[in-house]
Scaffold this motif. Structure first.
Motif, PDB file in Angstrom:
ATOM      1  N   ARG A 104       0.819  -1.204   0.000  1.00 40.03           N
ATOM      2  CA  ARG A 104       0.000   0.000   0.000  1.00 40.03           C
ATOM      3  C   ARG A 104       0.863   1.269   0.000  1.00 40.03           C
ATOM      4  N   ASP A 105       0.383   2.326  -0.661  1.00 41.29           N
ATOM      5  CA  ASP A 105       1.075   3.614  -0.693  1.00 41.29           C
ATOM      6  C   ASP A 105       0.383   4.563   0.288  1.00 41.29           C
ATOM      7  N   GLU A 106       0.781   4.505   1.540  1.00 37.12           N
ATOM      8  CA  GLU A 106       0.116   5.291   2.573  1.00 37.12           C
ATOM      9  C   GLU A 106       0.422   6.781   2.433  1.00 37.12           C
ATOM     10  N   GLU A 107       1.586   7.129   1.923  1.00 33.55           N
ATOM     11  CA  GLU A 107       1.946   8.544   1.784  1.00 33.55           C
ATOM     12  C   GLU A 107       1.032   9.235   0.777  1.00 33.55           C
ATOM     13  N   ARG A 108       0.711   8.560  -0.302  1.00 34.77           N
ATOM     14  CA  ARG A 108      -0.175   9.151  -1.309  1.00 34.77           C
ATOM     15  C   ARG A 108      -1.547   9.428  -0.708  1.00 34.77           C
ATOM     16  N   LEU A 109      -2.095   8.483   0.043  1.00 32.67           N
ATOM     17  CA  LEU A 109      -3.407   8.675   0.650  1.00 32.67           C
ATOM     18  C   LEU A 109      -3.394   9.830   1.645  1.00 32.67           C
ATOM     19  N   ALA A 110      -2.297   9.993   2.360  1.00 35.34           N
ATOM     20  CA  ALA A 110      -2.204  11.062   3.353  1.00 35.34           C
ATOM     21  C   ALA A 110      -2.252  12.439   2.707  1.00 35.34           C
ATOM     22  N   ARG A 111      -1.847  12.532   1.440  1.00 33.36           N
ATOM     23  CA  ARG A 111      -1.859  13.819   0.739  1.00 33.36           C
ATOM     24  C   ARG A 111      -3.255  14.204   0.249  1.00 33.36           C
ATOM     25  N   LEU A 112      -4.175  13.253   0.216  1.00 31.19           N
ATOM     26  CA  LEU A 112      -5.503  13.504  -0.355  1.00 31.19           C
ATOM     27  C   LEU A 112      -6.491  13.894   0.730  1.00 31.19           C
ATOM     28  N   ARG A 113      -6.311  15.094   1.283  1.00 32.67           N
ATOM     29  CA  ARG A 113      -7.143  15.540   2.390  1.00 32.67           C
ATOM     30  C   ARG A 113      -7.966  16.783   2.041  1.00 32.67           C
TER      31      ARG A 113
END
Length: 248
Positions: free
Chosen positions: A116-125
């Motif tokens: 999983r790419d957790e950093e990418r999801l964290a940017r989508l806020r």
């Protein structure tokens, strides 16, 4: 809900930002021995009046509660993107509860739990980041961007769904004991290596099939996807019904 008896029931989980209505057309495009049952998360589609859920464990528990007790004898889970994570989670929860589990999981365009790419999801806020994501994925009807109220609703659903994806954690339990069939798009940002890692999640067989297209390959290459889907499900079809279909 009670499910009409079919030779095989295919429960379909939608991707982030989407509704179960995505799969309704499959009811007329797949053979009649497959009963397509779209699974609608709260807060969209027919469940628009219900609060959105933005936590993975809470949503999986809710969806498992709704499925358990009314499951047919012969069924398979299909999930696209976030829907793949939900299908995977519900399969684990059903096993934990000693309920009848799916015969197989068919998962499209979703990185394996260990990739999983957790950093990418964290940017989508923020709204701006979510809006850009909608445009980059090229899976949203243009009408959505032209109507502020519809766009607001879409962004709210997407934010909750990305919260679900961000809060996902791999199940530190014994692998599932069922076949996994993985579909991917050659132009999707989820590379083949991140798809093949699904093999770690089962003690049974894993297959991978790549299609021309991106993240929404199940829409853009629908006929190819449905042909492969039918092929993956054929092992669960009564031979006499499949034979009649072939010669009709």
């Amino acid at each position: 809900m009670l499910i009409e008896p079919k030779s095989l029931t295919l429960f379909c989980f939608p991707c982030a930002g989407a509704s179960a209505a995505t799969y309704l057309r499959w009811r007329r495009l797949l053979p009649d021995w497959i009963g397509v049952e779209p699974v609608e998360p709260p807060g969209r589609g027919a469940r628009i009046a219900e609060p959105l859920i933005d936590d993975y464990d809470s949503l999986v528990d809710r969806m498992t509660d709704e499925l358990a007790g009314a499951l047919p004898t012969n069924y398979v889970f299909f999930g696209h993107s976030m829907g793949a994570l939900l299908a995977y989670g519900c399969a684990h929860r059903l096993r934990d509860r000693r309920e009848r589990g799916p015969r197989a999981l068919i998962l499209a365009c979703c990185a394996a739990p260990t990739r999983r790419d957790e950093e990418r999801l964290a940017r989508l806020r923020t709204d701006a980041a979510l809006l850009q994501e909608l445009k980059d994925l090229n899976g949203t009807p243009t009408d959505v961007f032209e109507h502020p109220e519809l766009l607001r609703l879409t962004l709210d659903i997407l934010r909750a769904d990305f919260g679900v994806c961000s809060s996902f954690r791999r199940f530190e339990r014994a692998p599932l004991d069922l076949d996994l069939h993985i579909f991917g798009g050659v132009d999707d940002e989820i590379e083949e290596e991140r798809l093949t890692a699904w093999s770690l999640e089962t003690s049974a067989a894993t297959t991978l099939q790549m299609f021309d297209g991106g993240h929404f390959v199940i829409r853009d290459r629908e006929s190819d996807i449905l042909a492969s889907l039918r092929n993956a499900l054929r092992g669960f079809a009564p031979a006499e019904r499949e034979s009649r279909r072939a010669f009709s």
